[in-house]
Design a protein around this motif. Structure first.
Motif, PDB file in Angstrom:
ATOM      1  N   ARG A  71      -5.881   6.279   7.256  1.00  0.00           N
ATOM      2  CA  ARG A  71      -4.497   5.833   7.431  1.00  0.00           C
ATOM      3  C   ARG A  71      -4.142   4.864   6.310  1.00  0.00           C
ATOM      4  O   ARG A  71      -4.945   3.992   5.957  1.00  0.00           O
ATOM      5  CB  ARG A  71      -4.319   5.156   8.782  1.00  0.00           C
ATOM      6  N   ILE A  72      -2.956   5.023   5.742  1.00  0.00           N
ATOM      7  CA  ILE A  72      -2.496   4.100   4.708  1.00  0.00           C
ATOM      8  C   ILE A  72      -2.278   2.737   5.349  1.00  0.00           C
ATOM      9  O   ILE A  72      -1.348   2.548   6.149  1.00  0.00           O
ATOM     10  CB  ILE A  72      -1.207   4.606   4.043  1.00  0.00           C
ATOM     11  N   ALA A  73      -3.149   1.795   5.018  1.00  0.00           N
ATOM     12  CA  ALA A  73      -3.072   0.465   5.607  1.00  0.00           C
ATOM     13  C   ALA A  73      -2.228  -0.476   4.767  1.00  0.00           C
ATOM     14  O   ALA A  73      -1.525  -1.345   5.301  1.00  0.00           O
ATOM     15  CB  ALA A  73      -4.473  -0.115   5.786  1.00  0.00           C
ATOM     16  N   GLU A  74      -2.302  -0.329   3.438  1.00  0.00           N
ATOM     17  CA  GLU A  74      -1.505  -1.133   2.513  1.00  0.00           C
ATOM     18  C   GLU A  74      -1.034  -0.222   1.391  1.00  0.00           C
ATOM     19  O   GLU A  74      -1.744   0.710   1.001  1.00  0.00           O
ATOM     20  CB  GLU A  74      -2.333  -2.279   1.918  1.00  0.00           C
ATOM     21  N   ILE A  75       0.145  -0.514   0.876  1.00  0.00           N
ATOM     22  CA  ILE A  75       0.655   0.322  -0.207  1.00  0.00           C
ATOM     23  C   ILE A  75       1.547  -0.490  -1.133  1.00  0.00           C
ATOM     24  O   ILE A  75       2.282  -1.381  -0.688  1.00  0.00           O
ATOM     25  CB  ILE A  75       1.419   1.549   0.348  1.00  0.00           C
ATOM     26  N   GLU A  76       1.456  -0.195  -2.410  1.00  0.00           N
ATOM     27  CA  GLU A  76       2.315  -0.774  -3.431  1.00  0.00           C
ATOM     28  C   GLU A  76       2.952   0.373  -4.196  1.00  0.00           C
ATOM     29  O   GLU A  76       2.253   1.169  -4.829  1.00  0.00           O
ATOM     30  CB  GLU A  76       1.511  -1.660  -4.383  1.00  0.00           C
ATOM     31  N   ALA A  77       4.273   0.473  -4.114  1.00  0.00           N
ATOM     32  CA  ALA A  77       5.012   1.505  -4.846  1.00  0.00           C
ATOM     33  C   ALA A  77       5.388   0.952  -6.214  1.00  0.00           C
ATOM     34  O   ALA A  77       6.078  -0.068  -6.314  1.00  0.00           O
ATOM     35  CB  ALA A  77       6.254   1.914  -4.067  1.00  0.00           C
ATOM     36  N   LEU A  78       4.928   1.599  -7.277  1.00  0.00           N
ATOM     37  CA  LEU A  78       5.211   1.148  -8.628  1.00  0.00           C
ATOM     38  C   LEU A  78       6.522   1.740  -9.130  1.00  0.00           C
ATOM     39  O   LEU A  78       7.000   2.768  -8.618  1.00  0.00           O
ATOM     40  CB  LEU A  78       4.056   1.543  -9.549  1.00  0.00           C
ATOM     41  N   ASP A  79       7.107   1.110 -10.130  1.00  0.00           N
ATOM     42  CA  ASP A  79       8.428   1.510 -10.616  1.00  0.00           C
ATOM     43  C   ASP A  79       8.458   2.935 -11.168  1.00  0.00           C
ATOM     44  O   ASP A  79       9.500   3.596 -11.148  1.00  0.00           O
ATOM     45  CB  ASP A  79       8.910   0.541 -11.704  1.00  0.00           C
ATOM     46  N   ASP A  80       7.329   3.407 -11.681  1.00  0.00           N
ATOM     47  CA  ASP A  80       7.289   4.744 -12.293  1.00  0.00           C
ATOM     48  C   ASP A  80       6.906   5.842 -11.307  1.00  0.00           C
ATOM     49  O   ASP A  80       6.635   6.975 -11.707  1.00  0.00           O
ATOM     50  CB  ASP A  80       6.332   4.755 -13.483  1.00  0.00           C
ATOM     51  N   GLY A  81       6.885   5.523 -10.011  1.00  0.00           N
ATOM     52  CA  GLY A  81       6.597   6.538  -9.000  1.00  0.00           C
ATOM     53  C   GLY A  81       5.155   6.610  -8.553  1.00  0.00           C
ATOM     54  O   GLY A  81       4.826   7.340  -7.613  1.00  0.00           O
ATOM     55  N   ARG A  82       4.264   5.871  -9.232  1.00  0.00           N
ATOM     56  CA  ARG A  82       2.870   5.851  -8.826  1.00  0.00           C
ATOM     57  C   ARG A  82       2.688   4.908  -7.627  1.00  0.00           C
ATOM     58  O   ARG A  82       3.571   4.118  -7.301  1.00  0.00           O
ATOM     59  CB  ARG A  82       1.977   5.399  -9.985  1.00  0.00           C
ATOM     60  N   TYR A  83       1.497   5.021  -7.001  1.00  0.00           N
ATOM     61  CA  TYR A  83       1.194   4.168  -5.856  1.00  0.00           C
ATOM     62  C   TYR A  83      -0.201   3.564  -6.001  1.00  0.00           C
ATOM     63  O   TYR A  83      -1.132   4.224  -6.477  1.00  0.00           O
ATOM     64  CB  TYR A  83       1.202   4.970  -4.550  1.00  0.00           C
ATOM     65  N   ASN A  84      -0.333   2.329  -5.574  1.00  0.00           N
ATOM     66  CA  ASN A  84      -1.632   1.742  -5.273  1.00  0.00           C
ATOM     67  C   ASN A  84      -1.693   1.595  -3.759  1.00  0.00           C
ATOM     68  O   ASN A  84      -0.743   1.085  -3.140  1.00  0.00           O
ATOM     69  CB  ASN A  84      -1.790   0.367  -5.927  1.00  0.00           C
ATOM     70  N   LEU A  85      -2.786   2.058  -3.182  1.00  0.00           N
ATOM     71  CA  LEU A  85      -2.863   1.970  -1.727  1.00  0.00           C
ATOM     72  C   LEU A  85      -4.295   1.717  -1.252  1.00  0.00           C
ATOM     73  O   LEU A  85      -5.253   1.918  -1.990  1.00  0.00           O
ATOM     74  CB  LEU A  85      -2.282   3.229  -1.073  1.00  0.00           C
ATOM     75  N   ILE A  86      -4.380   1.262  -0.024  1.00  0.00           N
ATOM     76  CA  ILE A  86      -5.658   1.092   0.664  1.00  0.00           C
ATOM     77  C   ILE A  86      -5.673   2.065   1.828  1.00  0.00           C
ATOM     78  O   ILE A  86      -4.783   2.029   2.694  1.00  0.00           O
ATOM     79  CB  ILE A  86      -5.847  -0.339   1.190  1.00  0.00           C
ATOM     80  N   LEU A  87      -6.662   2.951   1.830  1.00  0.00           N
ATOM     81  CA  LEU A  87      -6.821   3.927   2.904  1.00  0.00           C
ATOM     82  C   LEU A  87      -7.911   3.437   3.849  1.00  0.00           C
ATOM     83  O   LEU A  87      -9.003   3.088   3.413  1.00  0.00           O
ATOM     84  CB  LEU A  87      -7.189   5.283   2.316  1.00  0.00           C
ATOM     85  N   GLU A  88      -7.603   3.395   5.120  1.00  0.00           N
ATOM     86  CA  GLU A  88      -8.552   2.930   6.142  1.00  0.00           C
ATOM     87  C   GLU A  88      -9.060   4.117   6.939  1.00  0.00           C
ATOM     88  O   GLU A  88      -8.279   4.837   7.569  1.00  0.00           O
ATOM     89  CB  GLU A  88      -7.871   1.925   7.068  1.00  0.00           C
ATOM     90  N   GLY A  89     -10.372   4.339   6.902  1.00  0.00           N
ATOM     91  CA  GLY A  89     -10.950   5.503   7.557  1.00  0.00           C
ATOM     92  C   GLY A  89     -10.770   5.492   9.062  1.00  0.00           C
ATOM     93  O   GLY A  89     -10.990   4.483   9.716  1.00  0.00           O
ATOM     94  N   LYS A  90     -10.376   6.650   9.605  1.00  0.00           N
ATOM     95  CA  LYS A  90     -10.143   6.774  11.044  1.00  0.00           C
ATOM     96  C   LYS A  90     -11.092   7.747  11.721  1.00  0.00           C
ATOM     97  O   LYS A  90     -11.611   7.479  12.794  1.00  0.00           O
ATOM     98  CB  LYS A  90      -8.694   7.205  11.306  1.00  0.00           C
ATOM     99  N   SER A  91     -11.317   8.915  11.127  1.00  0.00           N
ATOM    100  CA  SER A  91     -12.161   9.919  11.788  1.00  0.00           C
ATOM    101  C   SER A  91     -12.654  10.941  10.778  1.00  0.00           C
ATOM    102  O   SER A  91     -11.890  11.371   9.902  1.00  0.00           O
ATOM    103  CB  SER A  91     -11.363  10.641  12.879  1.00  0.00           C
TER     104      SER A  91
END
Length: 209
Positions: A71-91
């Motif tokens: 599950r996407i727990a944290e996300i940063e949307a960058l100006d050029d359309g890219r993303y930095n995110l933290i994925l948290e394992g669920k199953s």
């Protein structure tokens, strides 16, 4: 088992375990579209590895059967359309069939794999894993917060080692597919012993905090 639709992010060398986190930098248009779709629905993404031997850059490489939904727990949307995110394992999940979806990214049906209850290592297994991990970390030149490591429960410890250890795709997949935490710990130790006996450590050094 619970079956559901899963948006797939095939990425060799990157595995995720339930309860752990994985930082990702998303820049390909198809996977940026996947993140946007996930945010609009359930914030879920299925991490899965392509099989070895596939042509680099292949549009639809063959995939292993076992992956992990996060599950996407944290996300940063960058100006050029890219993303930095933290994925948290669920199953963990088992890939059943790929869907003929109109999206840029791949989708599939998968069965969620229920976790085993009350898994733990025997004291002798925990001590053996700790000793092997210390030898392996020293061989690689890693600096590790061993006091912090000692506070982890057995399942978190074993899964964290399996997720971050610098093994190849096949080894990481073999660890992911073990049936019990005891089997995963034993395979981890075998892989660490094999690595130290076969080659010198990489020139790069890392710090684990």
């Amino acid at each position: 088992m619970t079956r559901q639709r899963i948006s797939l992010f095939p990425l060799g060398g990157a595995v995720l375990y339930p309860g752990l986190q994985l930082p990702l930098h998303i820049f390909e248009p198809r996977y940026c579209a996947m993140v946007s779709d996930s945010l609009a629905r359930d914030r879920m993404i299925g991490m899965i590895q392509p099989r070895e031997g596939e042509r680099p850059g292949a549009d639809k490489p063959a995939l292993f059967e076992i992956g992990c939904i996060g599950r996407i727990a944290e996300i940063e949307a960058l100006d050029d359309g890219r993303y930095n995110l933290i994925l948290e394992g669920k199953s963990l999940f088992r890939l059943i069939r790929e869907l003929d979806a109109p999206t840029l990214f791949r989708q599939a049906e998968g069965d969620l794999i229920a976790p085993r209850a009350n898994e733990a290592l025997a004291a002798v297994e925990r001590a053996a894993l700790d000793n092997e991990a210390r030898r392996f970390a020293a061989w690689l030149g890693y600096r590790v917060d061993w006091d912090g490591i000692a506070q982890l429960d057995d399942v978190t410890l074993v899964n964290a080692m399996a997720q971050i250890a610098p093994f190849d795709v096949a080894a990481k997949q073999a660890l992911l597919e073990t049936a019990t935490i005891n089997e995963r710990a034993e395979l981890l130790m075998q892989l660490m012993r094999f690595a130290t006996s076969q080659r010198g450590p990489d020139d790069n050094r890392a710090t684990l905090q």
